[in-house]
Design a protein around this motif. Structure first.
Motif, PDB file in Angstrom:
ATOM      1  N   LYS A 249       0.810  -1.211   0.000  1.00  0.00           N
ATOM      2  CA  LYS A 249       0.000   0.000   0.000  1.00  0.00           C
ATOM      3  C   LYS A 249       0.851   1.272   0.000  1.00  0.00           C
ATOM      4  O   LYS A 249       0.309   2.380  -0.116  1.00  0.00           O
ATOM      5  N   SER A 250       2.158   1.134   0.130  1.00  0.00           N
ATOM      6  CA  SER A 250       3.035   2.304   0.144  1.00  0.00           C
ATOM      7  C   SER A 250       3.061   2.960  -1.234  1.00  0.00           C
ATOM      8  O   SER A 250       3.167   2.274  -2.261  1.00  0.00           O
ATOM      9  N   LEU A 251       2.989   4.282  -1.245  1.00  0.00           N
ATOM     10  CA  LEU A 251       2.999   4.997  -2.526  1.00  0.00           C
ATOM     11  C   LEU A 251       4.302   4.748  -3.282  1.00  0.00           C
ATOM     12  O   LEU A 251       4.288   4.525  -4.498  1.00  0.00           O
ATOM     13  N   ILE A 252       5.438   4.786  -2.580  1.00  0.00           N
ATOM     14  CA  ILE A 252       6.743   4.542  -3.204  1.00  0.00           C
ATOM     15  C   ILE A 252       7.525   3.605  -2.293  1.00  0.00           C
ATOM     16  O   ILE A 252       7.838   3.949  -1.153  1.00  0.00           O
ATOM     17  N   LEU A 253       7.824   2.428  -2.780  1.00  0.00           N
ATOM     18  CA  LEU A 253       8.564   1.440  -2.006  1.00  0.00           C
ATOM     19  C   LEU A 253       9.722   0.906  -2.841  1.00  0.00           C
ATOM     20  O   LEU A 253       9.534   0.518  -3.996  1.00  0.00           O
ATOM     21  N   VAL A 254      10.918   0.911  -2.253  1.00  0.00           N
ATOM     22  CA  VAL A 254      12.098   0.341  -2.906  1.00  0.00           C
ATOM     23  C   VAL A 254      12.512  -0.899  -2.127  1.00  0.00           C
ATOM     24  O   VAL A 254      12.649  -0.858  -0.902  1.00  0.00           O
ATOM     25  N   LYS A 255      12.704  -2.003  -2.852  1.00  0.00           N
ATOM     26  CA  LYS A 255      13.135  -3.262  -2.242  1.00  0.00           C
ATOM     27  C   LYS A 255      14.541  -3.585  -2.732  1.00  0.00           C
ATOM     28  O   LYS A 255      14.803  -3.602  -3.932  1.00  0.00           O
ATOM     29  N   LEU A 256      15.446  -3.831  -1.782  1.00  0.00           N
ATOM     30  CA  LEU A 256      16.837  -4.158  -2.103  1.00  0.00           C
ATOM     31  C   LEU A 256      17.142  -5.564  -1.605  1.00  0.00           C
ATOM     32  O   LEU A 256      16.866  -5.888  -0.448  1.00  0.00           O
ATOM     33  N   GLU A 257      17.743  -6.386  -2.469  1.00  0.00           N
ATOM     34  CA  GLU A 257      18.122  -7.742  -2.084  1.00  0.00           C
ATOM     35  C   GLU A 257      19.578  -7.979  -2.462  1.00  0.00           C
ATOM     36  O   GLU A 257      19.901  -8.056  -3.649  1.00  0.00           O
ATOM     37  N   PRO A 258      20.478  -8.094  -1.479  1.00  0.00           N
ATOM     38  CA  PRO A 258      21.883  -8.404  -1.797  1.00  0.00           C
ATOM     39  C   PRO A 258      21.993  -9.799  -2.395  1.00  0.00           C
ATOM     40  O   PRO A 258      21.578 -10.788  -1.782  1.00  0.00           O
ATOM     41  N   TRP A 259      22.566  -9.875  -3.579  1.00  0.00           N
ATOM     42  CA  TRP A 259      22.674 -11.154  -4.285  1.00  0.00           C
ATOM     43  C   TRP A 259      23.513 -12.156  -3.501  1.00  0.00           C
ATOM     44  O   TRP A 259      23.234 -13.353  -3.489  1.00  0.00           O
ATOM     45  N   LEU A 260      24.539 -11.669  -2.831  1.00  0.00           N
ATOM     46  CA  LEU A 260      25.420 -12.546  -2.062  1.00  0.00           C
ATOM     47  C   LEU A 260      24.632 -13.274  -0.978  1.00  0.00           C
ATOM     48  O   LEU A 260      24.788 -14.486  -0.799  1.00  0.00           O
ATOM     49  N   CYS A 261      23.775 -12.567  -0.255  1.00  0.00           N
ATOM     50  CA  CYS A 261      22.991 -13.175   0.823  1.00  0.00           C
ATOM     51  C   CYS A 261      21.950 -14.139   0.263  1.00  0.00           C
ATOM     52  O   CYS A 261      21.763 -15.246   0.805  1.00  0.00           O
ATOM     53  N   LYS A 262      21.285 -13.738  -0.785  1.00  0.00           N
ATOM     54  CA  LYS A 262      20.261 -14.584  -1.379  1.00  0.00           C
ATOM     55  C   LYS A 262      20.839 -15.903  -1.859  1.00  0.00           C
ATOM     56  O   LYS A 262      20.266 -16.980  -1.629  1.00  0.00           O
ATOM     57  N   THR A 263      22.008 -15.849  -2.499  1.00  0.00           N
ATOM     58  CA  THR A 263      22.625 -17.043  -3.045  1.00  0.00           C
ATOM     59  C   THR A 263      23.056 -18.008  -1.948  1.00  0.00           C
ATOM     60  O   THR A 263      22.823 -19.223  -2.033  1.00  0.00           O
ATOM     61  N   HIS A 264      23.675 -17.499  -0.890  1.00  0.00           N
ATOM     62  CA  HIS A 264      24.142 -18.378   0.182  1.00  0.00           C
ATOM     63  C   HIS A 264      22.980 -18.958   0.980  1.00  0.00           C
ATOM     64  O   HIS A 264      23.044 -20.112   1.431  1.00  0.00           O
ATOM     65  N   LEU A 265      21.906 -18.199   1.181  1.00  0.00           N
ATOM     66  CA  LEU A 265      20.742 -18.743   1.875  1.00  0.00           C
ATOM     67  C   LEU A 265      20.112 -19.867   1.060  1.00  0.00           C
ATOM     68  O   LEU A 265      19.745 -20.917   1.614  1.00  0.00           O
ATOM     69  N   GLU A 266      19.982 -19.675  -0.249  1.00  0.00           N
ATOM     70  CA  GLU A 266      19.422 -20.724  -1.086  1.00  0.00           C
ATOM     71  C   GLU A 266      20.305 -21.971  -1.061  1.00  0.00           C
ATOM     72  O   GLU A 266      19.806 -23.101  -1.095  1.00  0.00           O
ATOM     73  N   GLY A 267      21.639 -21.783  -0.983  1.00  0.00           N
ATOM     74  CA  GLY A 267      22.537 -22.922  -0.903  1.00  0.00           C
ATOM     75  C   GLY A 267      22.319 -23.720   0.381  1.00  0.00           C
ATOM     76  O   GLY A 267      22.329 -24.961   0.369  1.00  0.00           O
ATOM     77  N   VAL A 268      22.111 -23.024   1.496  1.00  0.00           N
ATOM     78  CA  VAL A 268      21.847 -23.706   2.768  1.00  0.00           C
ATOM     79  C   VAL A 268      20.510 -24.430   2.712  1.00  0.00           C
ATOM     80  O   VAL A 268      20.377 -25.564   3.202  1.00  0.00           O
ATOM     81  N   GLN A 269      19.509 -23.827   2.098  1.00  0.00           N
ATOM     82  CA  GLN A 269      18.202 -24.468   1.999  1.00  0.00           C
ATOM     83  C   GLN A 269      18.271 -25.726   1.125  1.00  0.00           C
ATOM     84  O   GLN A 269      17.563 -26.707   1.397  1.00  0.00           O
TER      85      GLN A 269
END
Length: 306
Positions: A249-269
């Protein structure tokens, strides 16, 4: 297990060459970021953020690996980046949404970027740090939403700057438009790991710590932590994220995802570690039998009692 051995195993899973993973090299996270061209020579010598945004920057000769890497699209579909090498490990996946509607998806792979708004007919004249431009809200069908969004965007200038220094991501709000930030799960969370906070104007603020993430990820991997660590950073422009409204519902929202964190979390999963609690899933499945089969079984049961 140390942070170094954890990252070493994660990089081995990515099947990419990593000369930094051999030997006793100290803080491996910093070395990975340095090898990824995420830290300039100044930030390696001094992890304290600069106090004046107007200081002149030393321009280095352009090299292919030092160029900004950005892919942007106005399509709401997620872009699948090409195979990444070590120089991309600190890239940020950037998504800009206007009241839940995705208007920009981009990948930024440089230690500095600045979010700006360029009204139709004007030009952005900065090249360092690399600008990330808010799209015009002119195509929004709701005219009241368009008006308020445009008003907020007009006060973003001279911009919001993000900079990776040491193991932390820093933010600097320079415009009048207030910006609130929090760290939560990729799909949003009612209990974010970092409560929503205001970015004070002209004040360097650390908004994400890679060292903390990898420490929590190791605890999650060792089953000493129930939930996976959060790494998605949300920036709300002009509206307080702690107000209780859904993020979409936010008029302006920016989402940031560090690729390094995403990749290592997926590896653990992929190793079998999960934050799901099977006892609370409450799966619901429809019966595979037809109505006639159910009636027939019911009549057969009645016949047994006759």
């Amino acid at each position: 297990m140390s942070l170094g051995s954890f990252l070493a195993r994660g990089n081995a899973g990515l099947q990419t060459p990593s000369p930094l993973l051999s030997g006793d090299a100290g803080d491996l996270l910093l070395q990975v970021l340095q090898y990824s061209h995420l830290l300039d020579s100044e930030s390696r010598a001094d992890s304290v953020p600069p106090q004046a945004s107007g200081q002149e920057q030393e321009h280095l000769p352009e090299e292919p690996h030092a160029a900004w890497q950005m892919e942007a699209t106005s399509s709401p579909r997620l872009q699948h980046p090409v195979l990444m090498t070590e120089r991309n490990l600190g890239s940020l996946d950037v998504t800009i949404m206007y009241k839940g509607r995705t208007v920009l998806q981009a990948m930024v792979g440089h230690p500095r970027c600045v979010f700006l708004y360029s009204p139709v007919g004007s030009a952005i004249r900065t090249s360092e740090p690399q600008p990330v431009i808010f799209p015009s809200p002119a195509e929004l069908p709701d005219q009241k939403q368009l008006h308020y969004t445009e008003t907020l965007l007009q006060h973003v200038s001279p911009g919001l700057q993000l900079e990776l220094r040491g193991p932390s991501l820093w933010a600097l709000r320079m415009g009048k438009c207030k910006v609130y930030w929090e760290v939560g799960s990729p799909m949003g969370s009612t209990n974010p790991s970092t409560p929503a906070q205001l970015l004070e104007r002209n004040c360097h603020t650390p908004i994400f710590d890679f060292s903390t993430f990898f420490r929590e990820l190791e605890e999650f991997r060792a089953r000493r932590r129930q939930g996976s660590p959060h790494y998605t950073i949300y920036l709300g422009f002009g509206q307080d994220l702690s107000a209780g409204r859904p993020k979409e519902k936010s008029l302006i929202l920016v989402k940031l995802e560090p690729w390094l964190c995403k990749t290592h979390l997926e590896g653990v999963q992929r190793e079998g570690v999960s934050s799901l609690d099977s006892s609370s899933l409450g799966l619901c499945l429809s019966s595979t039998n037809s109505l006639y089969d159910d009636i027939e079984h019911f009549l057969m049961d009645l016949g047994q009692w006759a």
